[in-house]
Design an enzyme around this catalytic site. Sequence first.
Site, PDB file in Angstrom:
ATOM      1  N   LYS A  82       0.785  -1.168   0.260  1.00 50.18           N
ATOM      2  CA  LYS A  82      -0.086   0.060  -0.089  1.00 50.18           C
ATOM      3  C   LYS A  82       0.768   1.243   0.050  1.00 50.18           C
ATOM      4  O   LYS A  82       1.947   1.230   0.325  1.00 50.18           O
ATOM      5  CB  LYS A  82      -0.830  -0.024   1.222  1.00 50.18           C
TER       6      LYS A  82
ATOM      7  N   ARG B 140     -10.488  -0.499  15.126  1.00 47.99           N
ATOM      8  CA  ARG B 140     -10.700   0.078  13.757  1.00 47.99           C
ATOM      9  C   ARG B 140     -11.493  -0.788  12.728  1.00 47.99           C
ATOM     10  O   ARG B 140     -12.716  -1.152  13.257  1.00 47.99           O
ATOM     11  CB  ARG B 140      -9.151   0.046  13.075  1.00 47.99           C
TER      12      ARG B 140
ATOM     13  N   MET C  68      10.058  24.818   2.794  1.00 46.03           N
ATOM     14  CA  MET C  68       9.593  23.958   1.708  1.00 46.03           C
ATOM     15  C   MET C  68      10.473  23.257   0.808  1.00 46.03           C
ATOM     16  O   MET C  68      10.743  22.009   0.401  1.00 46.03           O
ATOM     17  CB  MET C  68       8.614  24.803   0.901  1.00 46.03           C
TER      18      MET C  68
ATOM     19  N   TYR D 169      13.248  31.417   8.440  1.00 47.69           N
ATOM     20  CA  TYR D 169      11.965  31.959   9.022  1.00 47.69           C
ATOM     21  C   TYR D 169      11.940  31.926  10.383  1.00 47.69           C
ATOM     22  O   TYR D 169      12.260  31.043  11.211  1.00 47.69           O
ATOM     23  CB  TYR D 169      10.705  31.078   8.354  1.00 47.69           C
TER      24      TYR D 169
END
Length: 374
Positions: free
Chosen positions: A37, A135, A311, A263
């Site tokens: 997956k 679940r 980023m 930043y």
Amino acid sequence: MTTHRSWVEIDLSAYERNLKNIKGLLPENLEIISVVKADAYGHGLPQIVERSIQSGIKNFAVANLQEAHEIRNIGYGWPVLLLGALLPGEELEIPNSDFIPTISSIEELDRLNQASLSKNCISNFHLKIDTGMGRLGIWYQEAAELIDQIHRFKNVKITGVYSHFSDVKGSSEFTQLQRTRLQSSIKSLDQESGVILHVDNSATVNKLESFSNFKAIRIGLLQYGIKPHSEFILNKASIAPTFSFHTQVGLVKSLPKGTSVSYGRAYTLGKDSILAVLTAGYGDGIPLGYGEKGTVLIKGQHCPIIGRITMDQTIVDVTEVPGIQSGDKATLIGESNGAIISMEDFCDIAQTIPWAVLCSITKRVKRVYINPRI
Ligand SMILES: *Cc1c(COP(=O)(O)O)cnc(C)c1O
């Protein structure tokens, strides 16, 4: 390769060896269901599935139909277990597909049966029992009742029963309780009917209990060469990472003491420093949290990340590393001139788990395959 701003190297021979070594641990009657997956845990589903097939894997598991179709695009003949819930409408894709849905309720079973009736065929399914994960699956105390109802649905056939452990360490009393709950809830099933039982996964491969009963094991993380937790030990087999994660030095520059970096201006240089600006950031899948204490390897040396990861770029202090220049390789996870940052180290520092790291490596990170079969 050097033109990629970030890339992962995936060693398909190491992957194949891992499969072989895991298989060597298992009794002969236990089949591996290879869990591929999320793009084979970020490794690339087509490449991993092809190599698995060449190595003798016969069963796959994925999260959803879209991933199942990716396997089908490679070839027919390998049953694909769908680990997710069967959403309304999806039952229409199951008849004659060799995709095996997970059934957790009478409602899902009824839809699958109707879809199969309308195609005049019989569809296989695996029943999932919730033994303590909370679940998917029918709660174990209600499972016997559902099992008793199955014969009413003439166009479906139960070919598997499974459950999932909630404790990844796989050694706890709770795991034992989950095994007991599973056994007790399937008493009314005809065990000779060819129904496959599977409950174990990577974390319990070294703790298998009842070989006679459990006829398959779902293996994800371990086949990619990564331990599910730090205390995990394999006695008779070795596994090796298949995966390493790299980027490049984009720019080297000097900045004076007192300059703030990145930043938020949360980091200030305590001395005159030489910095390297790397060409990858959280947009490539480096967890933001890795910036606080993380390092990257350049020429075999640990270079601390400074300031916030951005980023597309990450800044590291290379003052102590001579001779660094633009284009040098910087390793986030893996080996560099004998020094290693393991997935485990990386996760400890970033406060995350290997499953999440692998799934977070983004699309723009080039997958480079090593040792493909020719
Ligand atoms: C993802 C998944 C697995 C594989 O788990 P690993 O710990 O990666 O081996 C097994 N079973 C289910 C139900 C899963 O969702």
